[in-house]
Design an enzyme around this catalytic site. Structure first.
Site, PDB file in Angstrom:
ATOM      1  N   HIS A  53      50.679   7.158  49.988  1.00  0.00           N
ATOM      2  CA  HIS A  53      51.538   6.003  50.064  1.00  0.00           C
ATOM      3  C   HIS A  53      50.872   4.800  49.383  1.00  0.00           C
ATOM      4  CE1 HIS A  53      53.925   7.588  53.797  1.00  0.00           C
ATOM      5  NE2 HIS A  53      54.007   8.366  52.739  1.00  0.00           N
ATOM      6  N   GLU A  55      50.238   1.757  50.587  1.00  0.00           N
ATOM      7  CA  GLU A  55      49.300   0.973  51.389  1.00  0.00           C
ATOM      8  C   GLU A  55      47.871   1.519  51.319  1.00  0.00           C
ATOM      9  OE1 GLU A  55      53.125   1.054  53.979  1.00  0.00           O
ATOM     10  OE2 GLU A  55      52.213   2.215  52.349  1.00  0.00           O
ATOM     11  N   CYS A  87      50.121   5.140  57.878  1.00  0.00           N
ATOM     12  CA  CYS A  87      49.591   3.985  57.162  1.00  0.00           C
ATOM     13  C   CYS A  87      49.109   2.915  58.131  1.00  0.00           C
ATOM     14  CB  CYS A  87      50.659   3.407  56.229  1.00  0.00           C
ATOM     15  SG  CYS A  87      51.008   4.466  54.807  1.00  0.00           S
ATOM     16  N   ALA A 165      88.079   7.604  26.984  1.00  0.00           N
ATOM     17  CA  ALA A 165      88.241   8.737  26.075  1.00  0.00           C
ATOM     18  C   ALA A 165      89.553   8.581  25.325  1.00  0.00           C
ATOM     19  CB  ALA A 165      88.230  10.059  26.839  1.00  0.00           C
ATOM     20  N   ALA A 167      92.950  10.154  23.253  1.00  0.00           N
ATOM     21  CA  ALA A 167      93.936  11.168  23.644  1.00  0.00           C
ATOM     22  C   ALA A 167      93.620  12.532  23.043  1.00  0.00           C
ATOM     23  CB  ALA A 167      95.336  10.713  23.226  1.00  0.00           C
ATOM     24  N   ARG A 187      68.377   6.501  34.167  1.00  0.00           N
ATOM     25  CA  ARG A 187      68.057   7.909  34.446  1.00  0.00           C
ATOM     26  C   ARG A 187      66.607   8.056  34.913  1.00  0.00           C
ATOM     27  NH1 ARG A 187      70.560  11.137  29.184  1.00  0.00           N
ATOM     28  NH2 ARG A 187      72.792  10.831  29.690  1.00  0.00           N
ATOM     29  N   ARG A 210      65.333   9.963  27.035  1.00  0.00           N
ATOM     30  CA  ARG A 210      64.844  10.012  25.656  1.00  0.00           C
ATOM     31  C   ARG A 210      64.378   8.621  25.213  1.00  0.00           C
ATOM     32  NH1 ARG A 210      69.268  13.237  25.954  1.00  0.00           N
ATOM     33  NH2 ARG A 210      70.718  11.782  24.958  1.00  0.00           N
ATOM     34  N   GLY A 301      82.898  11.864  34.500  1.00  0.00           N
ATOM     35  CA  GLY A 301      84.064  11.181  33.981  1.00  0.00           C
ATOM     36  C   GLY A 301      84.860  10.456  35.056  1.00  0.00           C
TER      37      GLY A 301
END
Length: 369
Positions: A53, A55, A87, A165, A167, A187, A210, A301
């Site tokens: 941890h 601490e 801790c 998106a 059509a 991410r 990336r 989506g």
């Protein structure tokens, strides 16, 4: 108080660096400061994998100088025996005179007991400094221990006129490189990325980080796939041995499809179905919580986003809006009725608005006040 805030901001910054790497434990930042001079004696943050941890790492860096010092910590120190000692024991043994703690830990094994043990040991304990910032950083841990599931951050991109998106079958490019870089940073701070099978089949994404130097921070990839339609030829399946991939499915999935994915290193788990025969989203997130996941980024989506809103499973939502309009050609709207109602109905509040190159990103959080 201003000095206290300065040191707590440092502790919060240290803890944020580890977000996405410490689950099932929270990423806790800690700073040891000499009381008389304000000199920083040691810093620490929860190590990857959740141990040690923050601490004890900060205390070890301070050494004997920690005696009589102040410890700033972003979450109440643990008071229970797990794979390592509490801790609170380390803090008392180090001779810390004062602890400034941002947030009480709602974990039933702690829940005020850590602060109480420190006070009983003669340590002056102050709580609540920068509580809101700490609550935001630790929302994954808090949600998991109180609701049994990870905190879900929904991300959606849309054109200026509200479409995600076109059509036709052609993929619509909405955001620019700056916004794309921000998505990769989100991410890196997530334990897992969630998509539905529709996005997996339409986009064949890699769902990796990336950014230079952060390739190793790619999180677990999770696909909701009722009938196991994920192709063994997909990027997700072919790279499962390099970047862990989990598919959540139902009992209706064919056994041969499961065997084909598992042969490639994909983990497949069965969760309950809902009344319509699809994956029960509440049960799916409970499964992820039971695995120790705390922070979940949804990049699916609008159909999945709206279903998550209907199930009341969203803790934060970021809408990234590009500068272009789709126009009269029409297409798929980014916001479904349930998500639109949730964001407009008072249950969420705007907490951040960013300019990302030509794009804008507005983040809404569940109102916990």
């Amino acid at each position: 108080m201003s000095d206290d805030a300065t040191f707590m901001r440092l502790a919060l910054a240290l803890g944020r660096r580890g977000l996405g790497t410490t689950w099932p434990n929270p990423s806790v930042g800690a700073v040891v400061v000499e009381a008389a001079t304000g000199r920083i004696l040691g810093t620490g943050a929860t190590a990857p994998g959740g141990r040690p941890h923050g601490e004890p790492l900060a205390l070890a860096a301070a050494g004997e100088a920690a005696r009589g010092a102040t410890l700033y910590v972003t979450l109440e120190p643990c008071s229970h025996h797990g794979r390592t000692p509490p801790c609170t024991d380390a803090i008392l043994a180090a001779g810390i005179a004062r602890v400034v703690s941002a947030l009480e830990d709602p974990d039933p094994r702690v829940a005020g007991r850590g602060h109480a043990l420190l006070r009983q040991g003669g340590v002056a304990v102050e709580t609540g400094l920068m509580r809101e910032a700490a609550a935001r950083d630790h929302i994954g841990h808090v949600t998991r221990v109180t609701r049994g599931r990870p905190a879900l951050h929904l991300k959606l991109a849309r054109t200026r006129d509200g479409f995600c998106a076109a059509a036709g079958p052609e993929r619509l490019r909405i955001t620019g490189p700056v916004a794309d870089g921000a998505v990769h940073l989100w991410r890196a701070h997530a334990d897992a990325i969630l998509i539905g099978i529709g996005t997996a089949r339409a986009d064949d994404p890699a769902l990796t980080v990336r950014l230079p130097g952060l390739a190793g921070r790619s999180p677990l990839r999770v696909v909701l796939d009722t009938h196991l339609r994920l192709s063994p030829a997909s990027v997700l399946a072919r790279t499962a041995r390099d970047t862990p991939t989990l598919v959540l499915t139902t009992r209706s999935a064919p056994a041969h499809a499961r065997r084909a994915l598992e042969a490639l290193g994909v983990a497949v788990a069965t969760v309950p179905a809902d009344a319509a025969g699809g994956i029960d989203l509440t049960a799916a997130l409970a499964d992820l919580g039971a695995r120790g996941l705390t922070r979940l980024c949804s990049e699916g989506g609008p159909r999945l986003a709206d279903a998550l809103a209907r199930a009341d499973l969203i803790e934060a939502c970021t809408l990234v809006t590009g500068p272009a309009e789709l126009g009269t050609a029409g297409g798929l709207r980014a916001l479904g009725p349930a998500l639109r109602a949730a964001l407009a109905g008072g249950g969420f509040r705007t907490v951040e608005a960013l300019r990302l190159g030509a794009d804008t990103a507005v983040t809404y959080e569940r109102d916990r006040t």
